[in-house]
Design a protein around this motif. Structure first.
Motif, PDB file in Angstrom:
ATOM      1  N   GLY A  28       0.857  -1.005  -0.039  1.00  0.00           N
ATOM      2  CA  GLY A  28       0.132   0.277  -0.099  1.00  0.00           C
ATOM      3  C   GLY A  28       0.731   1.361   0.005  1.00  0.00           C
ATOM      4  N   SER A  29       2.025   1.199  -0.155  1.00  0.00           N
ATOM      5  CA  SER A  29       3.212   2.177  -0.125  1.00  0.00           C
ATOM      6  C   SER A  29       3.994   2.240  -1.351  1.00  0.00           C
ATOM      7  CB  SER A  29       4.021   2.375   1.113  1.00  0.00           C
ATOM      8  OG  SER A  29       3.167   2.443   2.245  1.00  0.00           O
ATOM      9  N   VAL A  30       4.568   3.313  -1.786  1.00  0.00           N
ATOM     10  CA  VAL A  30       5.482   3.632  -2.592  1.00  0.00           C
ATOM     11  C   VAL A  30       6.895   4.043  -2.137  1.00  0.00           C
ATOM     12  CG1 VAL A  30       3.871   3.945  -4.774  1.00  0.00           C
ATOM     13  CG2 VAL A  30       4.667   5.705  -3.395  1.00  0.00           C
ATOM     14  N   TRP A  31       8.039   3.682  -2.638  1.00  0.00           N
ATOM     15  CA  TRP A  31       9.304   4.295  -2.314  1.00  0.00           C
ATOM     16  C   TRP A  31       9.641   5.550  -2.769  1.00  0.00           C
ATOM     17  CZ3 TRP A  31      14.352   3.899  -5.245  1.00  0.00           C
ATOM     18  CH2 TRP A  31      15.342   4.341  -4.734  1.00  0.00           C
ATOM     19  N   TRP A  32      10.064   6.309  -2.034  1.00  0.00           N
ATOM     20  CA  TRP A  32      10.396   7.846  -2.181  1.00  0.00           C
ATOM     21  C   TRP A  32      12.117   7.698  -1.983  1.00  0.00           C
ATOM     22  CZ3 TRP A  32       7.038  12.077  -2.690  1.00  0.00           C
ATOM     23  CH2 TRP A  32       7.643  13.160  -2.873  1.00  0.00           C
ATOM     24  N   PRO A  33      12.447   7.916  -3.487  1.00  0.00           N
ATOM     25  CA  PRO A  33      14.033   7.665  -3.465  1.00  0.00           C
ATOM     26  C   PRO A  33      14.480   8.865  -2.593  1.00  0.00           C
ATOM     27  CG  PRO A  33      13.212   7.635  -5.576  1.00  0.00           C
ATOM     28  CD  PRO A  33      11.852   7.895  -4.569  1.00  0.00           C
ATOM     29  N   ASP A  34      15.645   8.835  -2.051  1.00  0.00           N
ATOM     30  CA  ASP A  34      16.461   9.805  -1.223  1.00  0.00           C
ATOM     31  C   ASP A  34      17.054  10.870  -2.316  1.00  0.00           C
ATOM     32  OD1 ASP A  34      16.452   8.232   1.108  1.00  0.00           O
ATOM     33  OD2 ASP A  34      18.538   7.383   0.723  1.00  0.00           O
ATOM     34  N   SER A  35      17.025  10.848  -3.381  1.00  0.00           N
ATOM     35  CA  SER A  35      17.610  11.681  -4.314  1.00  0.00           C
ATOM     36  C   SER A  35      16.262  12.700  -4.977  1.00  0.00           C
ATOM     37  CB  SER A  35      18.037  11.074  -5.696  1.00  0.00           C
ATOM     38  OG  SER A  35      16.898  10.281  -6.394  1.00  0.00           O
ATOM     39  N   LEU A  36      15.140  12.370  -4.339  1.00  0.00           N
ATOM     40  CA  LEU A  36      14.062  12.981  -4.641  1.00  0.00           C
ATOM     41  C   LEU A  36      13.741  14.141  -3.645  1.00  0.00           C
ATOM     42  CD1 LEU A  36      11.830  13.534  -7.102  1.00  0.00           C
ATOM     43  CD2 LEU A  36      10.191  11.918  -5.737  1.00  0.00           C
ATOM     44  N   GLU A  37      13.706  15.376  -3.774  1.00  0.00           N
ATOM     45  CA  GLU A  37      13.561  16.238  -3.087  1.00  0.00           C
ATOM     46  C   GLU A  37      12.119  16.322  -2.440  1.00  0.00           C
ATOM     47  OE1 GLU A  37      11.562  19.194  -3.001  1.00  0.00           O
ATOM     48  OE2 GLU A  37      10.667  19.233  -4.921  1.00  0.00           O
ATOM     49  N   GLN A  38      11.893  16.684  -1.213  1.00  0.00           N
ATOM     50  CA  GLN A  38      10.676  16.911  -0.436  1.00  0.00           C
ATOM     51  C   GLN A  38      10.103  17.963   0.089  1.00  0.00           C
ATOM     52  OE1 GLN A  38      11.046  14.079   3.161  1.00  0.00           O
ATOM     53  NE2 GLN A  38      12.094  12.616   2.082  1.00  0.00           N
ATOM     54  N   GLU A  39      10.746  19.098  -0.116  1.00  0.00           N
ATOM     55  CA  GLU A  39      10.360  20.417   0.180  1.00  0.00           C
ATOM     56  C   GLU A  39       9.270  20.791  -0.323  1.00  0.00           C
ATOM     57  OE1 GLU A  39      13.689  19.872  -0.776  1.00  0.00           O
ATOM     58  OE2 GLU A  39      14.464  19.893   1.087  1.00  0.00           O
ATOM     59  N   THR A  40       8.840  20.710  -1.770  1.00  0.00           N
ATOM     60  CA  THR A  40       7.672  20.761  -2.291  1.00  0.00           C
ATOM     61  C   THR A  40       6.545  20.242  -1.917  1.00  0.00           C
ATOM     62  OG1 THR A  40       9.000  21.418  -4.518  1.00  0.00           O
ATOM     63  CG2 THR A  40       6.548  21.057  -4.668  1.00  0.00           C
ATOM     64  N   PHE A  41       6.755  18.863  -1.461  1.00  0.00           N
ATOM     65  CA  PHE A  41       5.717  17.983  -0.919  1.00  0.00           C
ATOM     66  C   PHE A  41       5.391  18.802   0.547  1.00  0.00           C
ATOM     67  CE2 PHE A  41       4.436  14.708   1.898  1.00  0.00           C
ATOM     68  CZ  PHE A  41       3.284  13.775   1.121  1.00  0.00           C
ATOM     69  N   LEU A  42       6.237  19.006   1.181  1.00  0.00           N
ATOM     70  CA  LEU A  42       5.742  19.783   2.530  1.00  0.00           C
ATOM     71  C   LEU A  42       5.242  21.092   2.442  1.00  0.00           C
ATOM     72  CD1 LEU A  42       9.340  18.527   4.559  1.00  0.00           C
ATOM     73  CD2 LEU A  42       7.016  17.416   4.622  1.00  0.00           C
ATOM     74  N   GLN A  43       5.709  21.774   1.202  1.00  0.00           N
ATOM     75  CA  GLN A  43       5.166  23.128   1.122  1.00  0.00           C
ATOM     76  C   GLN A  43       3.652  23.057   0.856  1.00  0.00           C
ATOM     77  OE1 GLN A  43       6.924  25.522  -1.846  1.00  0.00           O
ATOM     78  NE2 GLN A  43       5.413  26.972  -1.884  1.00  0.00           N
ATOM     79  N   TYR A  44       3.413  22.094   0.086  1.00  0.00           N
ATOM     80  CA  TYR A  44       1.930  21.756  -0.442  1.00  0.00           C
ATOM     81  C   TYR A  44       1.249  20.805   0.515  1.00  0.00           C
ATOM     82  CZ  TYR A  44       2.615  24.784  -4.353  1.00  0.00           C
ATOM     83  OH  TYR A  44       2.954  25.925  -5.094  1.00  0.00           O
TER      84      TYR A  44
END
Length: 93
Positions: A28-44
């Motif tokens: 039920g989950s997907v992998w979020w690679p370390d190389s993919l930034e998370q700032e935009t996810f958090l901002q939105y």
């Protein structure tokens, strides 16, 4: 590793990205690679559109319309006691 539930809420919001020590991506989950930034996810606040390839988030973009609609539906926060006192005493910064 970082993981994310693979389905958003009815409003379109994904829950927080989680860190796990598991060797496999939980069902039920997907992998979020370390190389993919998370700032935009958090901002939105999780209102994003994912591009998933082979159970891995390849990229994403903000879902601005869903985010703005959600923000508009949130109750207006009440002022803190400190803010009320500052207003009453005319304190400005």
């Amino acid at each position: 590793m970082f993981v994310l539930k693979n389905a958003p809420s009815p409003a379109g919001q994904y829950p927080a990205i989680l860190h796990t020590t598991s060797a496999t991506v939980p069902e039920g989950s997907v992998w979020w690679p370390d190389s993919l930034e998370q700032e935009t996810f958090l901002q939105y606040e999780g209102f994003v559109i994912l591009e998933v390839q082979r159970n891995t988030v390849a990229s994403y973009q903000p879902n601005e319309a869903a985010y703005e609609a959600w923000k508009a539906a949130q109750p207006t926060p009440k002022p803190t006691a400190e803010e009320v006192l500052e207003t009453l005493f005319g304190v400005t910064e």
